[in-house]
Design an enzyme around this catalytic site. Structure first.
Site, PDB file in Angstrom:
ATOM      1  N   LYS A 170       0.666  -1.111   0.062  1.00 19.76           N
ATOM      2  CA  LYS A 170      -0.102  -0.046   0.029  1.00 19.76           C
ATOM      3  C   LYS A 170       1.043   1.185   0.110  1.00 19.76           C
ATOM      4  CE  LYS A 170      -2.841   3.253   0.629  1.00 19.76           C
ATOM      5  NZ  LYS A 170      -3.595   3.717  -0.474  1.00 19.76           N
ATOM      6  N   LYS A 239       2.269  11.758   6.000  1.00 16.58           N
ATOM      7  CA  LYS A 239       2.335  10.487   6.964  1.00 16.58           C
ATOM      8  C   LYS A 239       2.887   9.122   6.169  1.00 16.58           C
ATOM      9  CE  LYS A 239      -1.304   8.044   7.425  1.00 16.58           C
ATOM     10  NZ  LYS A 239      -2.050   6.880   6.785  1.00 16.58           N
TER      11      LYS A 239
HETATM   12  P1  NAP Z   1     -10.093  11.216   7.963  1.00 22.17           P
HETATM   13  O1  NAP Z   1     -11.024  11.519   7.289  1.00 22.17           O
HETATM   14  O2  NAP Z   1      -8.941  11.999   8.450  1.00 22.17           O
HETATM   15  O3  NAP Z   1     -10.368  10.205   9.181  1.00 22.17           O
HETATM   16  C1  NAP Z   1      -9.612   9.532  10.211  1.00 22.17           C
HETATM   17  C2  NAP Z   1     -10.367   8.720  11.066  1.00 22.17           C
HETATM   18  O4  NAP Z   1      -9.509   8.470  11.994  1.00 22.17           O
HETATM   19  C3  NAP Z   1     -11.431   9.298  11.654  1.00 22.17           C
HETATM   20  O5  NAP Z   1     -12.643   8.440  12.019  1.00 22.17           O
HETATM   21  C4  NAP Z   1     -10.891  10.092  13.293  1.00 22.17           C
HETATM   22  O6  NAP Z   1     -11.920  10.235  14.025  1.00 22.17           O
HETATM   23  C5  NAP Z   1     -10.069   8.694  13.389  1.00 22.17           C
HETATM   24  N1  NAP Z   1      -8.884   9.136  14.382  1.00 22.17           N
HETATM   25  C6  NAP Z   1      -7.834   9.797  14.210  1.00 22.17           C
HETATM   26  N2  NAP Z   1      -7.007   9.984  15.337  1.00 22.17           N
HETATM   27  C7  NAP Z   1      -7.413   9.000  16.305  1.00 22.17           C
HETATM   28  C8  NAP Z   1      -7.233   8.579  17.265  1.00 22.17           C
HETATM   29  N3  NAP Z   1      -6.420   8.891  17.959  1.00 22.17           N
HETATM   30  N4  NAP Z   1      -8.016   7.623  18.152  1.00 22.17           N
HETATM   31  C9  NAP Z   1      -9.188   7.403  17.548  1.00 22.17           C
HETATM   32  N5  NAP Z   1      -9.653   7.741  16.166  1.00 22.17           N
HETATM   33  C10 NAP Z   1      -8.909   8.475  15.594  1.00 22.17           C
HETATM   34  O7  NAP Z   1      -9.098   9.996   7.238  1.00 22.17           O
HETATM   35  P2  NAP Z   1      -9.550   9.177   5.938  1.00 22.17           P
HETATM   36  O8  NAP Z   1      -9.246   9.790   4.451  1.00 22.17           O
HETATM   37  O9  NAP Z   1     -10.877   8.074   6.171  1.00 22.17           O
HETATM   38  O10 NAP Z   1      -8.190   8.084   6.018  1.00 22.17           O
HETATM   39  C11 NAP Z   1      -8.447   6.882   6.851  1.00 22.17           C
HETATM   40  C12 NAP Z   1      -7.212   5.802   6.544  1.00 22.17           C
HETATM   41  O11 NAP Z   1      -7.498   5.535   5.273  1.00 22.17           O
HETATM   42  C13 NAP Z   1      -5.845   6.528   6.701  1.00 22.17           C
HETATM   43  O12 NAP Z   1      -5.104   5.512   7.187  1.00 22.17           O
HETATM   44  C14 NAP Z   1      -5.575   7.061   5.207  1.00 22.17           C
HETATM   45  O13 NAP Z   1      -4.130   6.943   4.967  1.00 22.17           O
HETATM   46  C15 NAP Z   1      -6.198   5.806   4.223  1.00 22.17           C
HETATM   47  N6  NAP Z   1      -6.704   6.097   3.082  1.00 22.17           N
HETATM   48  C16 NAP Z   1      -7.055   7.251   2.570  1.00 22.17           C
HETATM   49  C17 NAP Z   1      -7.535   7.472   1.498  1.00 22.17           C
HETATM   50  C18 NAP Z   1      -8.288   8.598   0.842  1.00 22.17           C
HETATM   51  O14 NAP Z   1      -8.109   8.955  -0.081  1.00 22.17           O
HETATM   52  N7  NAP Z   1      -8.766   9.455   2.097  1.00 22.17           N
HETATM   53  C19 NAP Z   1      -7.556   6.223   0.428  1.00 22.17           C
HETATM   54  C20 NAP Z   1      -6.772   5.277   0.863  1.00 22.17           C
HETATM   55  C21 NAP Z   1      -6.505   5.130   2.019  1.00 22.17           C
HETATM   56  P3  NAP Z   1     -12.359  11.731  14.348  1.00 22.17           P
HETATM   57  O15 NAP Z   1     -13.734  11.651  13.136  1.00 22.17           O
HETATM   58  O16 NAP Z   1     -12.772  11.764  15.793  1.00 22.17           O
HETATM   59  O17 NAP Z   1     -11.485  12.659  13.981  1.00 22.17           O
END
Ligand code: NAP
Length: 301
Positions: A170, A239
């Site tokens: 990934k 990150k």
């Molecule tokens: P995001 O919108 O920033 O959401 C992050 C999530 O993690 C939220 O539910 C947040 O809770 C939670 N979180 C953060 N810190 C935390 C903590 N200390 N304890 C508990 N929960 C915590 O991110 P995302 O875009 O959905 O990405 C999620 C994952 O998928 C990441 O690892 C990212 O690298 C990966 N990813 C993202 C994409 C993309 O295009 N966005 C594509 C592939 C993979 P809150 O709501 O309370 O902040």
């Protein structure tokens, strides 16, 4: 199936909805409760902790980074405490291979399994159940999780029984995307200075030698400077670059292009672009060429 879903961010919300649409019974938990309550209105059951989400024996996590995954997995309220023996943690966040390996070991010691299943695809693909899933872990865990993975994605790529391998692949894929963003941005700046619309360059490239989703998607984003709202926020992209470089250093693999992208991302963050999409670092090529005027557009402006 009964499944707990932990982490309802930009990706997790769409993934949990895909599970509901496919008829699974989904318990949801999110650090900020409002997101879980919103899904409760759509048929999910909001629960009070990751441990409670895991009680049924199968829990999915989709959180920001290694620290967040550690926070929702360990401790008395964590997924590991809630899963019964024989339970399965489907870990879908993008995290380091080292963290994946460590958590897999801790689950195994508790008589549980971890299947690492990070994904390719942005929030729109998550909402449309079109993700590409990279899956690694025990073979029986993959078969058990398959109906859930297929409900969230368009294809599952098995990567063997070492969960860390899925995390490494990934991160490698995201590295390649960043090099495409940088290369496209430089090429667009050059043609723009030469008096050719960058949109025309992207159109030609993506209809000839570069007819691939990454060129098509990020070509459009760069040309239109559509960096807000962020589909994948710049700090999360930074990150992934950091985790890749750590894995590369540990393996003794120089990755000069990843180091270059690292500096681009630091420069973009230093300009205050943390709430923009990760591809916004491509705008630096226009700045360097004296083409960019003013800060990039932000949500609500
Ligand atoms: P995001 O919108 O920033 O959401 C992050 C999530 O993690 C939220 O539910 C947040 O809770 C939670 N979180 C953060 N810190 C935390 C903590 N200390 N304890 C508990 N929960 C915590 O991110 P995302 O875009 O959905 O990405 C999620 C994952 O998928 C990441 O690892 C990212 O690298 C990966 N990813 C993202 C994409 C993309 O295009 N966005 C594509 C592939 C993979 P809150 O709501 O309370 O902040």
């Amino acid at each position: 199936m009964d499944v707990g879903f932990v982490g309802l961010g930009a990706m997790g919300q769409g993934m949990a909805r895909s599970l509901l649409r496919a008829g699974h019974r989904v318990s949801v938990w999110n650090r900020s409760p409002a997101k879980a309550e919103a899904l409760a209105g759509e048929g999910a059951q909001a629960v009070r902790s990751p441990a409670e989400a895991a009680r049924g024996g199968l829990a999915i996590t989709m959180v920001a980074d290694d620290a967040a995954l550690e926070a929702v997995t360990s401790g008395e309220d964590g997924v590991r405490a809630g899963l019964p023996r024989g339970g399965l943690h489907l870990s879908m966040s993008t995290v380091s291979p080292a963290t994946t390996a460590r958590l897999a070991k801790a689950h195994a010691a508790a008589g549980q399994a971890l299947l690492a299943a990070p994904v390719f695809g942005r929030p729109d693909a998550a909402a449309a159940a079109k993700l590409f899933v990279l899956a690694a872990g025990p073979a029986d865990a993959l078969e058990r999780a398959r109906p859930l993975l297929e409900a969230m994605g368009q294809r599952v790529f098995p990567l063997g029984d070492d969960p860390a391998h899925a995390s490494l692949v990934k991160l490698t894929g995201n590295f390649l995307i960043t090099t495409v963003i940088e290369a496209l941005a430089e090429a667009c700046a050059l043609v723009e200075k030469g008096g050719i619309p960058p949109a025309r360059l992207v159109e030609i490239l993506t209809q000839s030698l570069f007819a691939a989703p990454v060129y098509q998607g990020y070509g459009k984003t760069l040309v239109e400077e559509r960096f807000s709202p962020a589909g994948f926020a710049l700090p999360l992209g930074a990150k992934d670059n950091r985790l890749l470089l750590q894995a590369a250093e540990a393996a003794g693999v120089p990755m000069p292009l990843a180091s270059l992208v690292r500096d681009r991302m630091i420069a973009a963050l230093a300009r205050g672009w943390a709430d923009l999409d990760w591809s916004s670092f491509g705008r630096l090529s226009r700045e360097d060429a004296g083409l960019a005027k003013g800060p990039p557009a932000r949500a609500g402006t």
